[in-house]
Design an enzyme around this catalytic site. Structure first.
Site, PDB file in Angstrom:
ATOM      1  N   LYS A  67       0.748  -0.950  -0.007  1.00 32.93           N
ATOM      2  CA  LYS A  67      -0.093   0.060  -0.246  1.00 32.93           C
ATOM      3  C   LYS A  67       0.818   1.276  -0.068  1.00 32.93           C
ATOM      4  O   LYS A  67       1.298   1.422   0.804  1.00 32.93           O
ATOM      5  CB  LYS A  67      -0.613   0.142   1.036  1.00 32.93           C
ATOM      6  CG  LYS A  67      -1.940   1.039   1.178  1.00 32.93           C
ATOM      7  CD  LYS A  67      -2.330   1.751   2.123  1.00 32.93           C
ATOM      8  CE  LYS A  67      -0.835   2.264   3.070  1.00 32.93           C
ATOM      9  NZ  LYS A  67      -0.875   4.248   2.567  1.00 32.93           N
TER      10      LYS A  67
ATOM     11  N   GLU B  74      10.099  -0.146  10.895  1.00 31.63           N
ATOM     12  CA  GLU B  74      11.643   1.403  10.582  1.00 31.63           C
ATOM     13  C   GLU B  74      10.704   2.460  10.782  1.00 31.63           C
ATOM     14  O   GLU B  74       9.991   2.925  10.134  1.00 31.63           O
ATOM     15  CB  GLU B  74      11.568   0.984   9.110  1.00 31.63           C
ATOM     16  CG  GLU B  74      12.468  -0.307   8.363  1.00 31.63           C
ATOM     17  CD  GLU B  74      13.648  -0.666   9.173  1.00 31.63           C
ATOM     18  OE1 GLU B  74      14.396  -0.001   9.967  1.00 31.63           O
ATOM     19  OE2 GLU B  74      14.353  -1.971   9.560  1.00 31.63           O
TER      20      GLU B  74
ATOM     21  N   CYS C  25      15.696   9.538   7.231  1.00 31.06           N
ATOM     22  CA  CYS C  25      14.871   8.679   8.311  1.00 31.06           C
ATOM     23  C   CYS C  25      16.492   8.576   8.916  1.00 31.06           C
ATOM     24  O   CYS C  25      17.132   8.936  10.520  1.00 31.06           O
ATOM     25  CB  CYS C  25      14.912   7.511   7.787  1.00 31.06           C
ATOM     26  SG  CYS C  25      15.373   6.454   7.533  1.00 31.06           S
TER      27      CYS C  25
ATOM     28  N   GLU D 138      11.585  15.007  14.890  1.00 26.02           N
ATOM     29  CA  GLU D 138      12.028  14.463  13.466  1.00 26.02           C
ATOM     30  C   GLU D 138      11.502  15.518  13.097  1.00 26.02           C
ATOM     31  O   GLU D 138      10.684  15.895  12.815  1.00 26.02           O
ATOM     32  CB  GLU D 138      11.552  13.101  13.549  1.00 26.02           C
ATOM     33  CG  GLU D 138      11.674  12.898  12.078  1.00 26.02           C
ATOM     34  CD  GLU D 138      11.759  11.176  11.279  1.00 26.02           C
ATOM     35  OE1 GLU D 138      10.848  11.015  11.515  1.00 26.02           O
ATOM     36  OE2 GLU D 138      12.633  10.744  10.829  1.00 26.02           O
TER      37      GLU D 138
END
Ligand code: NAD
Length: 484
Positions: A178, A252, A286, A386
């Site tokens: 997806k 992850e 990331c 982040e």
């Protein structure tokens, strides 16, 4: 060339969507619609999972030998290699990654993954006979885990699709992918290659859609394992659902990695490295090295040199080969990054370059100015959260132990680097930092080795034999001698 599609890839064929909902892919540079594709619905996911379930429970794929599956994935590798330029252009068009980065990483790194996994699969102990401790041998088999739900994010879309699809295929699983609604196009190019490579019917479906559709897939009783890459917030939610249902899951997630500059480091080389590693993919990475830790004595000079290098980077059209930093993927992301730049100033960090406004000369597109803060306290939100944009924080440390303490003072533990003339000293720092991957004088992923996060950066590993093992269940068969 039109990038529009009118079908979804369900059960290995192009299928009419269950609804007429449409996803508009908007260029982050021009803010214009560049493609229209069907928006996957829960009914489409149901059809994809049913096909994957049938293919797993009754079809040939899980019953083929590893060597036969390797042959099909080898075909995919050849076909993918011929599409690198097209893949790079599609990714830059849909999500704004500078074409220099797409051509260097977004498109070719997935091909390198395929090649690395092929080598690992050839050596993998799919079935081995071990001497037991009770007198007889035990056969240990690594069988496919079942139907896999693969959910990638938009920032490195093809990379995070293939990091799941390739090991899943090699292990004998079937997969429903997806893709994120921002980046449906690269997945559909892959779909064409999967058909051409000879992946049998039902084995892979690709249905792009939003988070509700994603959550429906995660909860689906026909799914045995979820492989997710994305934000820590979504990862917690997905992990909770999988925990309740006892589904296998690998996550992850986010990062806030620290680059530790030791006093013996070559300053020019470290800055050149950070120009890439701090803000690669326009800061939407990331593993970006977003906290730069420098000794108190060298802090001001290093921060000034870093700010001057980052401030000089070329921001603009992602399809221009000279562009180093492109736009953010979406307006909400541009606003989010700008809000962190404001927060940094309110928290008392020293803004050396960049700031909240638009870069000069760019009056449309979701651009932000590459920004460097100095004098950052690691407790500040800009050092803890982040940001996912080209915003770096320079933080002073007292000694190496203090630098390691600061690096570890984070809920994340995904990546990190140390910059030093002494490799052994660098390795000693690496041993002390609680992250899943680390680099000395650079950062890179080597697909022969595992990649993943400590702490809130994730669960499980991708790549290497460890990554392939995540798509298998171990079965032990005890071989008692027949009665005499
Ligand atoms: P996101 O979590 O919003 O979305 C990621 C994907 O999950 C999308 O396909 C989205 O539609 C889907 N999704 C969101 N909520 C869901 C839910 N509850 N159930 C099922 N599916 C759901 O993340 P994003 O904004 O697309 O991506 C950026 C994030 O991804 C950053 O935090 C970044 O650090 C992380 N990331 C991590 C890695 C890694 O390997 N560790 C790599 C790339 C990106």
């Amino acid at each position: 060339m039109t990038l529009d599609r009118d079908a979804l890839f369900i059960g290995g064929t192009w299928a009419t969507p269950a609804t007429d909902a449409v996803l508009e892919v908007v260029s982050p540079h021009s803010e214009e619609v560049v493609a229209r594709v069907p928006e996957g619905s829960t009914a489409d996911i149901d059809a994809a999972v049913a096909a994957a379930r049938r293919a797993f429970d009754e079809g040939p794929w899980p019953r083929m030998s590893p060597a036969e599956r390797i042959e099909v994935v080898q075909n995919l590798s050849g076909l993918y290699a011929a599409k690198l330029d097209e893949m790079a252009t599609i990714i830059s068009t849909e999500m704004g990654s500078p074409i220099s980065f797409s051509s260097l990483a977004q498109a070719p790194a997935p091909w390198m993954q395929i090649e690395a996994f092929l080598g690992i699969a050839r050596e993998f102990p799919w079935e081995e006979r071990r001497p037991g401790v009770l007198g007889a041998d035990v056969v240990v088999r690594h069988e496919p885990v079942g139907v896999v739900a693969a959910i990638p994010p938009w920032n490195v879309p093809q990379f995070t699709i293939l990091s799941k699809v390739v090991p899943a295929l090699l292990a004998g699983c079937t997969v429903v992918v997806k893709p994120a609604p921002e980046t449906p196009l690269d997945g559909y190019l892959l779909a064409e290659l999967l058909v051409e490579a000879g992946v049998p019917e039902g084995v892979v479906s690709i249905v792009a859609g939003g988070r509700e559709v994603g959550e429906h897939l995660v909860r689906h009783p026909g799914v045995d394992k979820v492989a997710f890459t994305g934000s820590t917030a979504a990862g917690r939610k997905i992990g909770a659902i999988c925990g309740e249902q006892l589904k296998r899951v690998s996550l992850e997630l986010g990062g806030k990695s620290a680059a530790i500059i030791l006093d013996d480091a070559d300053e020019a080389a470290a800055i050149e490295g950070l120009k890439f590693l701090g803000v690669m993919n326009s800061g939407q990475a990331c593993v970006a090295q977003t906290r730069v830790l420098v000794s108190r004595e060298r802090h001001d000079a290093f921060a000034a040199a870093l700010a001057s290098a980052i401030g000089a980077m070329k921001v603009g059209d992602p399809l221009d080969p000279a562009t180093e930093i492109g736009p953010m993927v979406a307006q909400r992301q541009q606003e989010r990054v700008a809000s962190y730049i404001r927060i940094g100033q309110e928290e008392g960090a020293q803004l050396l370059v960049g700031g909240e406004g638009r870069p000069e000369g760019l009056d449309r597109g979701w651009y932000v100015r590459p920004t460097v803060f100095a004098g950052v306290d690691n407790k500040m939100r800009i050092a803890q959260e982040e940001i996912f944009g080209p915003v770096l924080s320079v933080i002073a440390y007292d000694d190496v132990a203090d630098a390691i303490r600061i690096a570890n003072d984070s809920e994340y533990g995904l990546a990190g680097t140390v910059w030093t003339a002494d490799q052994e000293a660098g390795l000693e720092v690496a041993r002390g930092v609680r992250t899943g991957t680390y680099g000395i004088n650079t950062y890179t992923m080597d697909f022969a080795a595992p990649f993943g996060g400590f702490k809130a950066s994730g669960l499980g590993r991708e790549f290497g034999p460890e990554g392939l093992a995540q798509y298998t269940e171990a079965k032990s068969v005890y071989l008692a001698a027949p009665p005499m």
